[in-house]
Every structure is written in structure tokens, then in C-alpha cells.
Design a protein around this motif. Structure first.
Motif, PDB file in Angstrom:
ATOM      1  N   PRO A 195      67.834  23.746  -6.209  1.00 24.83           N
ATOM      2  CA  PRO A 195      66.859  22.736  -5.767  1.00 24.83           C
ATOM      3  C   PRO A 195      67.260  22.083  -4.447  1.00 24.83           C
ATOM      4  N   GLU A 196      68.546  22.219  -4.043  1.00 20.25           N
ATOM      5  CA  GLU A 196      69.010  21.651  -2.770  1.00 20.25           C
ATOM      6  C   GLU A 196      68.910  22.660  -1.635  1.00 20.25           C
ATOM      7  N   GLY A 197      68.369  23.831  -1.899  1.00 23.86           N
ATOM      8  CA  GLY A 197      68.218  24.849  -0.861  1.00 23.86           C
ATOM      9  C   GLY A 197      69.022  26.099  -1.175  1.00 23.86           C
ATOM     10  N   LEU A 198      69.120  26.976  -0.174  1.00 20.10           N
ATOM     11  CA  LEU A 198      69.796  28.266  -0.355  1.00 20.10           C
ATOM     12  C   LEU A 198      71.272  28.135   0.000  1.00 20.10           C
ATOM     13  N   ILE A 199      72.117  28.311  -0.999  1.00 18.49           N
ATOM     14  CA  ILE A 199      73.567  28.327  -0.804  1.00 18.49           C
ATOM     15  C   ILE A 199      73.949  29.671  -0.190  1.00 18.49           C
ATOM     16  N   ARG A 200      74.696  29.600   0.936  1.00 21.12           N
ATOM     17  CA  ARG A 200      75.154  30.821   1.596  1.00 21.12           C
ATOM     18  C   ARG A 200      76.684  30.853   1.607  1.00 21.12           C
ATOM     19  N   PRO A 201      77.282  31.942   2.043  1.00 16.06           N
ATOM     20  CA  PRO A 201      78.749  31.973   2.136  1.00 16.06           C
ATOM     21  C   PRO A 201      79.254  30.772   2.932  1.00 16.06           C
ATOM     22  N   GLY A 202      80.327  30.154   2.439  1.00 14.59           N
ATOM     23  CA  GLY A 202      80.870  28.965   3.089  1.00 14.59           C
ATOM     24  C   GLY A 202      80.309  27.669   2.548  1.00 14.59           C
ATOM     25  N   ALA A 203      79.363  27.738   1.618  1.00 12.33           N
ATOM     26  CA  ALA A 203      78.797  26.508   1.041  1.00 12.33           C
ATOM     27  C   ALA A 203      79.809  25.871   0.092  1.00 12.33           C
ATOM     28  N   TYR A 204      79.751  24.554   0.014  1.00 13.46           N
ATOM     29  CA  TYR A 204      80.673  23.796  -0.841  1.00 13.46           C
ATOM     30  C   TYR A 204      79.917  22.690  -1.554  1.00 13.46           C
ATOM     31  N   PHE A 205      80.238  22.493  -2.839  1.00  7.84           N
ATOM     32  CA  PHE A 205      79.780  21.273  -3.510  1.00  7.84           C
ATOM     33  C   PHE A 205      80.853  20.733  -4.436  1.00  7.84           C
TER      34      PHE A 205
END
Ligand code: FE2
Length: 271
Positions: A195-205
Motif C-alpha cells: 500500500p506504500e508503493g512498489l518496493i524495489r532492491p535497496g528498499a528498507y523498512f
């Protein structure tokens, strides 16, 4: 003070900070009181540092790129290590340079201290994938895992997680998740719709306990490292929600997050 909720940033947008030893660091999330912290560190070619003594916080890492000798052991691409608080990791040196994702545990955390936890050094390539089926709500992701570490007293789990491409359910809705423990993630490869968008390589949460999150689906498949604040992820499920395919980037970030961290990102490369 607890760590802040941040979901999600592409860490390519976080500036490197030069450190006094010549390495560079991207600080992603920190508890300034207890020192729990997640960062990416880049050691330049030729870097060599003596043993820094007993660690004041447990250090857990995954090699994202290059290779580095830590305490005499060569740690290559995707190798994993853990040093308890109160023990020494040994010196570190790298000929060609190396980039590590590092998780520091809190200074007062009893479960990551020497005696409670053991030092680890693992090449995950030597581990078998656990391909046992997931619960029906997320069966469409076709998940497999490699557990790197289970903290004592049900305190934590660090694991690699993959999902196959075409991980879309055959229905337009699915429930979201809630856990009674934190979750933290760095995307190594692939993509995931949230729901926060498209997670791509390098994404962090970093997601504290009790945050409603998802649903999650993946057209491209994904490979990520995750941490959870329990040995087994405990989930309660919400009522079904629409699938998030096509959602624009809408991160949840703590106050004071630099504006540049949330620039739209569509490039390749994980860091
Ligand atoms: Fe979750």
C-alpha cells in the motif's frame, strides 16, 4: 525510546557519511537511547582495522557486496555474521572493498549479550531453503526461507526470504497483517507491491509492533533479509483489502526524515 516507524525508503536516496576510519555509512534507523540501529557501511578497497575491542552492542551483518575478512574469516557476498555484546569481532580487512548491512542491538538488551547469545559466521549459500508452505492468506507468494539466527527467549529471528515471480492471488482482495513484534526488511533483489508503493532492491523498512501492513503481492518475485522481534512471525489478519498493485509511492516516515530520502526511485542496484 523505541525505534521509529519507517515504511519504506529506497536507501539509494540516503547520503553516505564519511567516517573517521575512511569507511562511509548510511544510517537508516536508530534508537538514540539504547543504541539499537540499522545502517549500511561501505569499506573502501584496502581498508584494514584492528580489533575494536569488546562490542558495546551486538553486531549482526550481511555482506551486500565485495568480500571482507572479519576476525580472520573471509566473508563473501551474502555471508552473515553475529557478534554478541561483550565479545570481540576481531580485526577486519578488505582488499577490494565491501558493503555490509548492519543491525546493532540495544546496549541494554539481555538477549544479544555474551552468554545469552553465541557468535555466528555463516555462508547462507550452504544452507537449504525451507520451502514448507505458508498459511493460505499468503500462499500466493510461494515463500521460502533460510533462518540465519534465532535469538534466545523468543527475542528475534533473522532470515532470508524469497517469493517466486507471479505471486498474485486469484482474487481481488486479501487481508493485511498485524504482529505483536517488530519487523524490519532490506530488499536484496526483486519487487513487491505494498500500500506504500512498489518496493524495489535497496528498499528498507522498520515496522514496530501492532502496525497494520499489507496486503503484499509480487509480480517480479523478491529476495530480502528480514528481522522479526520473535522466533516465529505471529500474525493476526484484518478483513480483506484491495490488492495494492499500481499504488503510488506513499511512505510512512518519522518527523525529521530528510526530504531527499523519499524521492521517487526507479533505478537498478540495491545500494
Ligand atoms: Fe508482516
Amino acid at each position: 525510546m523505541a525505534r521509529s516507524y519507517i515504511e519504506f525508503v529506497q536507501t539509494q536516496n540516503v547520503d553516505w557519511e564519511l567516517q573517521s576510519d575512511g569507511s562511509e555509512i548510511k544510517r537508516l534507523n536508530v534508537d538514540p537511547v539504547d543504541g539499537e540501529e540499522t545502517y549500511i557501511v561501505r569499506y573502501p578497497a584496502g581498508y584494514a582495522a584492528a580489533d575494536r575491542g569488546l562490542e558495546d552492542r551486538a553486531e549482526e551483518y550481511l555482506v551486500l557486496d565485495g568480500d571482507i575478512r572479519v576476525g580472520g574469516r573471509m566473508q563473501r557476498y551474502h555471508c552473515y555474521g553475529f557478534t554478541p555484546r561483550g565479545e570481540s569481532a576481531g580485526g577486519r580487512e578488505t582488499e577490494g572493498g565491501a558493503t555490509l548491512l548492519v543491525f546493532r542491538y540495544g546496549r541494554s538488551d539481555p538477549n544479544s549479550a555474551s552468554g545469552a547469545s553465541e557468535a555466528l559466521a555463516v555462508d547462507p549459500a550452504t544452507l537449504a531453503w525451507d520451502m514448507s508452505p505458508s498459511v493460505a492468506h499468503i500462499a500466493h507468494l510461494r515463500l521460502a526461507r533460510k533462518v540465519l539466527r534465532l535469538g534466545p527467549n523468543d527475542s528475534s529471528r533473522t532470515f532470508l526470504l524469497i517469493g517466486l515471480p507471479h505471486g498474485i492471488p486469484d482474487r481481488p482482495e486479501m487481508p493485511a497483517e498485524i504482529h505483536d513484534h517488530f519487523e524490519e526488511m532490506f530488499m536484496l533483489q526483486g519487487e513487491m507491491w505494498t500500500p506504500e508503493g512498489l518496493i524495489r532492491p535497496g528498499a528498507y523498512f522498520y515496522r514496530p509492533a501492532e502496525i497494520v501492513h499489507g496486503p503484499h503481492v509480487s509480480e517480479a518475485g523478491f529476495f530480502q533479509i528480514m528481522r522479526a522481534g520473535a522466533n516465529y512471525v505471529r500474525t493476526t489478519w484484518t478483513d480483506p483489502l484491495p490488492l495494492p498493485i499500481g499504488q503510488p509511492y506513499a511512505p510512512k516516515i518519522p518527523e525529521g526524515t530528510p526530504a531527499g530520502w523519499t524521492r521517487p526511485w526507479s533505478g537498478g542496484g540495491a545500494f
